[in-house]
Design a protein around this motif. Structure first.
Motif, PDB file in Angstrom:
ATOM      1  N   LEU A 110      32.270  45.338  24.868  1.00  0.00           N
ATOM      2  CA  LEU A 110      30.956  44.878  24.433  1.00  0.00           C
ATOM      3  C   LEU A 110      30.375  45.832  23.387  1.00  0.00           C
ATOM      4  CD1 LEU A 110      29.316  43.648  27.767  1.00  0.00           C
ATOM      5  CD2 LEU A 110      29.593  42.291  25.686  1.00  0.00           C
ATOM      6  N   LYS A 120      30.973  37.746  24.187  1.00  0.00           N
ATOM      7  CA  LYS A 120      29.906  38.347  24.997  1.00  0.00           C
ATOM      8  C   LYS A 120      29.652  37.537  26.263  1.00  0.00           C
ATOM      9  CE  LYS A 120      26.816  38.677  21.666  1.00  0.00           C
ATOM     10  NZ  LYS A 120      25.496  38.943  21.054  1.00  0.00           N
ATOM     11  N   ARG A 121      29.731  36.236  26.171  1.00  0.00           N
ATOM     12  CA  ARG A 121      29.493  35.394  27.348  1.00  0.00           C
ATOM     13  C   ARG A 121      30.546  35.648  28.424  1.00  0.00           C
ATOM     14  NH1 ARG A 121      30.004  30.841  25.104  1.00  0.00           N
ATOM     15  NH2 ARG A 121      31.876  30.008  26.109  1.00  0.00           N
ATOM     16  N   LYS A 133      29.184  41.038  35.571  1.00  0.00           N
ATOM     17  CA  LYS A 133      28.459  40.599  36.769  1.00  0.00           C
ATOM     18  C   LYS A 133      29.353  40.670  38.000  1.00  0.00           C
ATOM     19  CE  LYS A 133      27.679  36.210  37.503  1.00  0.00           C
ATOM     20  NZ  LYS A 133      27.163  34.826  37.347  1.00  0.00           N
ATOM     21  N   ARG A 172      30.086  39.291  29.897  1.00  0.00           N
ATOM     22  CA  ARG A 172      28.951  39.422  30.813  1.00  0.00           C
ATOM     23  C   ARG A 172      29.284  38.847  32.186  1.00  0.00           C
ATOM     24  NH1 ARG A 172      24.885  38.027  25.893  1.00  0.00           N
ATOM     25  NH2 ARG A 172      24.294  40.176  25.381  1.00  0.00           N
ATOM     26  N   GLU A 173      30.110  37.802  32.208  1.00  0.00           N
ATOM     27  CA  GLU A 173      30.566  37.260  33.492  1.00  0.00           C
ATOM     28  C   GLU A 173      31.449  38.275  34.213  1.00  0.00           C
ATOM     29  OE1 GLU A 173      30.599  34.620  36.566  1.00  0.00           O
ATOM     30  OE2 GLU A 173      29.444  34.465  34.711  1.00  0.00           O
ATOM     31  N   SER A 213      34.951  46.309  30.162  1.00  0.00           N
ATOM     32  CA  SER A 213      34.002  45.328  29.633  1.00  0.00           C
ATOM     33  C   SER A 213      32.916  46.003  28.807  1.00  0.00           C
ATOM     34  CB  SER A 213      33.370  44.533  30.776  1.00  0.00           C
ATOM     35  OG  SER A 213      34.353  43.874  31.542  1.00  0.00           O
TER      36      SER A 213
END
Length: 638
Positions: free
Chosen positions: A531, A505-506, A513, A509-510, A527
């Motif tokens: 997710l 998830k980290r 973004k 999320r990048e 993505s």
């Protein structure tokens, strides 16, 4: 042309013999069809009259040019051109003959006799004496810079182009003392933009940006020749758009792309036939013909559409561009048209694979092989791209072993050419023409990221770990926003396969973004659906639904068949968990429909002989497999 472009001839005593022979030679040259042999005989007969040195030199130039252009007798052409060059060293008033002979002779040395140093030496000598003739000085500088660029020596090429810009400024100051002169601005900006293009190829962005800003300022304040001004504006905007696309900034480029499209419309609307001819020879320099610029604008539009995830738009402009190229090739043999055609095919093939159109994609890969076969130099610079495309095709077909072989073949080509370039540089040898390929780290990154997906799907963990060490987005010095975002996606995908969901998830999320910041729609949809899968695995159906629904919506807009199929599968499971059998059934039916569509497409594609191209891993393209004889634009194929 022997008469119109030449300066007035010196008066000869009883010169009617010369004018008669020259006129007769010209009539043979312009006949339909041209009678080149008779034209040559007329010119050769001039020597029987023992003409003055200047006329003798001009005749040698005319013979050398004819032989070089219309025959394969390069040795005789070289002999005539060398005589023209030598004779004019001591004859004043024949600068046009002297420098045209040098230009053609250098071209002959370089392209037909592989005498690189001789071509460079000749051009340097001609440049050193040509300052009083600005047109020839500029033209010879461009020619020598081009040779250095072809040889992969962009540093020397940039030095020459910088000198050209300075010379153009001085020439302008000499010819006019009031403001920016037309030819000064035109030629100076041409040199500066050409230098910026080479700096962009070398990814020296910190040098490119101020140079483009100066060019933009000069064009804004220049009230010169309308067509030349707008042509240079297109050149500037193409470089600005390319800069953004090279670093994956798809959103930031939009205003510049819009300006470019408006500028090319302005050029096509100008009635150039009604314009007065240039008042100074330096204004004769032109970046590209109008027709070629139109194709180029289509090409960069396709590149943007593919990166942004607008596959239908990419297909639309590819069709237009390829049809335009087909029309132009009837009368125009310029190699740049084949380059444009190949680049268009490379981009539309990737779009086809995203849309799940493998049978068309492999036919277009075959067409790309044909283009490289017709222009062998293109294979030297695009061989890695062809193998990468075949790797992507094999991935979409589920042929993971073939995909691995193709992607590794592409990486091997890039590695070998980089090594060859380094050896040539260290030993002061001529760099290989394909060495510029090694200066494309984004292609290497793109290929490596897809190979990582193959290793993940194949369960080849050792190879994956070794590869990921080399493409870690936190340490890899990529200048591309899109490639860095994709790198984080691959790390997230790896963590998902290893069931390290919080780490995944980290990373994702990048990616989200970065992809949202620049409208990288396909990366965003990838993505989101991943997710959604992660949240489903964690039992969080609400968060999963919040990811999967926008992923499906975005994938349908692209359209991306794989993401649609993945999203449909997740929706079926989510609605089942939520106790909604009707929607679960709809999701299941949707997944079945996509699956059947892909199975049928894969079967259809596997039956085509071009499918066997996935077995080609080394050497020249096997043309017996690239048998496609279909139309080169997508509308007719569909």
């Amino acid at each position: 042309n022997f008469n119109m472009a030449a300066p007035p001839l010196p008066q000869l005593q009883n010169d009617s013999w010369y004018l008669s022979l020259l006129g007769l030679a010209e009539s043979f040259r312009t006949a339909n069809p041209p009678k080149i042999k008779l034209c040559i005989h007329c010119l050769e007969s001039i020597f029987q009259f023992n003409p003055p040195p200047g006329i003798e030199a001009r005749t040698h130039l005319q013979l050398g040019s004819l032989l070089f252009t219309h025959t394969k007798n390069t040795d005789l052409a070289r002999s005539h051109l060398e005589k023209a060059w030598l004779l004019t060293q001591t004859v004043p008033g024949f600068d046009d003959v002297k420098y045209e002979a040098a230009a053609i002779l250098a071209n002959l040395y370089y392209k037909h006799q592989n005498q690189i140093q001789l071509a460079k030496s000749l051009l340097r000598k001609a440049i050193s004496t040509s300052q009083p003739a600005p047109y020839w000085h500029f033209r010879l500088l461009f020619q020598l810079a081009q040779i250095h660029a072809w040889e992969g020596d962009n540093i020397s090429a940039c030095e020459l182009l910088g000198h050209g810009a300075e010379s153009a400024a001085m020439a302008g100051a000499y010819y006019t003392s009031v403001g920016w002169s037309s030819h000064q601005t035109n030629t100076r900006v041409m040199f500066m933009l050409s230098k910026a293009m080479l700096l962009l190829m070398d990814k020296k962005f910190h040098e490119v940006h101020p140079l483009l800003a100066v060019c933009n300022s000069m064009l804004e304040s220049w009230a010169g020749h309308p067509t030349h001004r707008e042509t240079l504006r297109v050149y500037l905007l193409v470089l600005q758009v390319s800069n953004f696309l090279m670093v994956g900034q798809v959103k930031s480029v939009k205003p510049f792309l819009k300006q470019l499209q408006q500028s090319i419309q302005t050029i096509t609307a100008l009635h150039t036939d009604d314009e007065s001819p240039p008042s100074h020879p330096a204004d004769l320099f032109q970046w590209l013909p109008k027709e070629h610029m139109c194709v180029l604008v289509y090409l960069v539009t396709v590149m943007h559409s593919m990166q942004a995830g607008y596959m239908d738009k990419a297909q639309k402009y590819t069709d237009k561009a390829l049809m335009q190229i087909e029309k132009l090739k009837i009368l125009d043999s310029s190699p740049i048209l084949s380059t444009f055609q190949l680049m268009l095919l490379e981009h539309i093939i990737m779009c086809r694979l995203v849309m799940g159109q493998q049978s068309i994609a492999v036919q277009e890969i075959s067409q790309a092989c044909h283009v490289c076969h017709e222009q062998p130099k293109l294979f030297m610079t695009h061989g890695a791209q062809l193998h990468t495309l075949l790797g992507l095709y094999a991935m979409s077909m589920g042929c993971l072993d073939s995909a691995e072989g193709q992607l590794n073949a592409a990486l091997r080509i890039m590695t070998n050419t980089m090594a060859a370039s380094r050896v040539a540089s260290s030993s002061h040898q001529r760099p290989q023409a394909e060495s510029r390929l090694s200066q494309q780290p984004e292609l290497w990154m793109f290929t490596s990221l897809n190979l990582a997906i193959v290793y993940l799907r194949s369960g080849k963990n050792q190879q994956l770990i070794s590869l990921l060490e080399r493409i870690n987005p936190d340490t890899y010095p990529s200048s591309s926003h899109a490639m860095t975002a994709a790198g984080y996606y691959i790390r997230g995908l790896q963590s998902f396969f290893q069931e390290r969901y919080h780490e995944a998830k980290r990373y994702l999320r990048e990616t989200l973004k970065m992809s949202n910041a620049e409208d990288l729609n396909r990366l965003t949809s990838c993505s989101l659906v991943l997710l959604g899968h992660i949240f489903l695995s964690l039992g969080n159906s609400r968060e999963s639904m919040n990811m999967v629904l926008p992923a499906m919506q975005l994938a349908s807009k692209i359209p991306d068949v794989d993401i649609q199929m993945w999203s449909a599968h997740l929706l079926k499971d989510l609605y089942h968990m939520m106790g909604d059998p009707i929607r679960a059934g709809e999701g299941g039916q949707m997944h079945y429909n996509f699956s059947q569509q892909q199975l049928n497409e894969r079967f259809r594609s596997s039956q085509q002989i071009e499918h066997n191209l996935i077995q080609w891993l080394d050497g020249p393209c096997p043309m017996h497999l690239a048998v496609t004889d279909g139309p080169s634009h997508s509308g007719t194929i569909l």
